[in-house]
Motif scaffolding. Structure first.
Motif, PDB file in Angstrom:
ATOM      1  N   PHE A 213       1.061  -1.188   0.042  1.00  0.00           N
ATOM      2  CA  PHE A 213       0.003  -0.096  -0.049  1.00  0.00           C
ATOM      3  C   PHE A 213       0.761   1.151   0.036  1.00  0.00           C
ATOM      4  O   PHE A 213       0.318   2.312  -0.356  1.00  0.00           O
ATOM      5  N   TRP A 214       2.086   0.968   0.452  1.00  0.00           N
ATOM      6  CA  TRP A 214       2.991   2.271   0.445  1.00  0.00           C
ATOM      7  C   TRP A 214       3.265   2.991  -0.895  1.00  0.00           C
ATOM      8  O   TRP A 214       3.670   4.102  -1.226  1.00  0.00           O
ATOM      9  N   LYS A 218       1.547   7.135   1.249  1.00  0.00           N
ATOM     10  CA  LYS A 218       2.961   7.165   2.053  1.00  0.00           C
ATOM     11  C   LYS A 218       2.844   7.226   3.314  1.00  0.00           C
ATOM     12  O   LYS A 218       4.051   6.672   4.106  1.00  0.00           O
ATOM     13  N   SER A 219       1.934   7.455   4.034  1.00  0.00           N
ATOM     14  CA  SER A 219       1.792   7.670   5.655  1.00  0.00           C
ATOM     15  C   SER A 219       1.473   6.347   6.389  1.00  0.00           C
ATOM     16  O   SER A 219       0.390   5.701   5.907  1.00  0.00           O
ATOM     17  N   PRO A 220       2.269   5.919   7.043  1.00  0.00           N
ATOM     18  CA  PRO A 220       2.158   4.787   7.810  1.00  0.00           C
ATOM     19  C   PRO A 220       0.711   4.579   8.624  1.00  0.00           C
ATOM     20  O   PRO A 220       0.051   3.698   8.702  1.00  0.00           O
ATOM     21  N   LYS A 222      -1.984   6.481   7.743  1.00  0.00           N
ATOM     22  CA  LYS A 222      -2.990   6.142   6.821  1.00  0.00           C
ATOM     23  C   LYS A 222      -3.127   4.863   6.266  1.00  0.00           C
ATOM     24  O   LYS A 222      -4.039   4.375   6.072  1.00  0.00           O
ATOM     25  N   THR A 223      -1.972   4.177   6.276  1.00  0.00           N
ATOM     26  CA  THR A 223      -1.993   2.927   5.969  1.00  0.00           C
ATOM     27  C   THR A 223      -2.396   1.967   6.686  1.00  0.00           C
ATOM     28  O   THR A 223      -3.215   0.926   6.332  1.00  0.00           O
ATOM     29  N   GLU A 224      -2.334   2.018   8.082  1.00  0.00           N
ATOM     30  CA  GLU A 224      -3.278   1.247   9.138  1.00  0.00           C
ATOM     31  C   GLU A 224      -4.622   1.702   8.853  1.00  0.00           C
ATOM     32  O   GLU A 224      -5.382   0.711   9.067  1.00  0.00           O
ATOM     33  N   LEU A 225      -5.062   2.725   8.877  1.00  0.00           N
ATOM     34  CA  LEU A 225      -6.325   3.137   8.665  1.00  0.00           C
ATOM     35  C   LEU A 225      -7.190   2.575   7.511  1.00  0.00           C
ATOM     36  O   LEU A 225      -8.178   2.145   7.518  1.00  0.00           O
ATOM     37  N   LEU A 226      -6.205   2.486   6.565  1.00  0.00           N
ATOM     38  CA  LEU A 226      -6.596   1.858   5.132  1.00  0.00           C
ATOM     39  C   LEU A 226      -6.995   0.426   5.242  1.00  0.00           C
ATOM     40  O   LEU A 226      -7.834  -0.223   4.798  1.00  0.00           O
ATOM     41  N   LYS A 227      -5.942  -0.360   5.860  1.00  0.00           N
ATOM     42  CA  LYS A 227      -6.175  -1.661   6.019  1.00  0.00           C
ATOM     43  C   LYS A 227      -7.469  -2.057   6.868  1.00  0.00           C
ATOM     44  O   LYS A 227      -7.974  -3.000   6.308  1.00  0.00           O
ATOM     45  N   LYS A 228      -7.677  -1.331   7.872  1.00  0.00           N
ATOM     46  CA  LYS A 228      -8.737  -1.623   8.698  1.00  0.00           C
ATOM     47  C   LYS A 228      -9.947  -1.415   8.049  1.00  0.00           C
ATOM     48  O   LYS A 228     -10.956  -2.063   7.982  1.00  0.00           O
TER      49      LYS A 228
END
Length: 319
Positions: A213-214, A218-220, A222-228
């Motif tokens: 997803f990076w 780019k934001s870690p 945002k990445t965690e929010l996106l996965k959830k």
């Protein structure tokens, strides 16, 4: 410079004519003082001929006899014109409009006919004749000259053109349309959501794992929010694999769903037999070859992967 005129030439002897200047058993008609043009009419002994092949190095001209029709000759027409000389149907003919003189022939048919004729010409080229008559250096020079000719790719250009036409007709194609559910995300920019939509479509549902997803976000955080978010909306699902407790690299299981993971945890907690654990675990690591004793390990380390499970929206694929 005079040119010798021959008729009755057999087209299968064209290589010998062009390379060696041999006319085989063609009939000699005479000579002309100047070089004629291709398709130029030439008269000999009251007969009319048309130039078809010229070999300048040997000053040889091949002609074919043609008939001259009377002015009151009746022509036959069906879907295509019929040749009044031989009766052959002219499949690439067209009729001029009686009003404005524009061609009524569909330009697509004209292009297809030209493409087919060019393809037929290429298919009939005898590479052995090139090999037998020219050196390797000459053929390499010839090859480079062919490469220098930039032939248009009409299928490619038309594909791009129809894509633009489709986007003009359906402007929603220029937005998020593969996974419309992404429009609801409120923590990504419009560009990030568009990039994510185009990114997810590269994966095949229920086969491909999505881990990078990076490339889109780019934001870690945002990445965690996106996965959830993707898990909650059923776009992706979690899959688990048991890591080797010795090397921490090798896998000791196949990819498992959350249900299978909980079943394995229960079996390990209850000290189940090897027989019951065998469907879930490998007891030897493929990376370090360490042999596993599941009863000596308090808790196994598991790595989590995300697999795409939601099919994309295909409603605009065939509009």
């Amino acid at each position: 410079m005079s040119y010798s005129i021959y008729t009755g030439f057999k087209i299968q002897n064209i290589d010998n004519l062009l390379v060696n200047g041999e006319v085989a058993d063609a009939k000699y008609l005479g000579e002309v003082d100047e070089r004629p043009d291709i398709y130029e009419k030439i008269k000999f002994n009251g007969r009319t001929y048309v130039t078809s092949v010229i070999n300048d190095s040997s000053q040889i001209v091949i002609v074919e006899e043609v008939k001259v029709l009377d002015q009151d000759t009746t022509f036959e027409y069906e879907k295509n014109a019929i040749c009044p000389y031989c009766g052959t149907e002219q499949t690439d003919s067209w009729e001029l409009s009686g009003d404005d003189g524009e061609e009524n022939m569909d330009i697509r048919e004209e292009i297809l006919n030209k493409y087919k004729k060019f393809n037929d010409y290429l298919e009939n080229i005898d590479l052995n004749s090139l090999r037998n008559n020219f050196s390797r250096q000459e053929l390499n020079d010839f090859k480079n000259k062919l490469y220098d000719i930039k032939i248009r790719s009409l299928p490619y250009e038309i594909s791009n053109m129809t894509k633009e036409m489709k986007e003009e007709e359906y402007p929603e194609l220029l937005g998020i349309h593969h996974y419309p559910i992404l429009k609801e995300i409120d923590f990504l920019t419009e560009k990030e959501k568009m990039d994510l939509d185009n990114f997810l479509v590269k994966f095949i549902p229920n086969r491909d794992f999505v881990q990078t997803f990076w490339k889109v976000v780019k934001s870690p955080k945002k990445t965690e929010l996106l996965k959830k978010y993707l898990i909650e909306k059923g776009v992706v699902e979690e899959r688990y694999v048991v890591k080797c407790p010795n090397c921490h690299q090798g896998h000791l299981s196949k990819m498992m769903s959350n249900e299978k993971k909980e079943e394995l945890k229960t079996l390990l907690h209850n000290k189940a037999t090897y027989y019951k654990l065998e469907p879930y675990l490998n007891f030897i690591c493929d990376d370090c070859f360490d042999e596993l004793d599941p009863y000596e390990i308090d808790e196994f380390s598991m790595q989590t992967y995300l697999i795409l499970v939601m099919e994309r929206d295909k409603s605009l694929d065939h509009v």
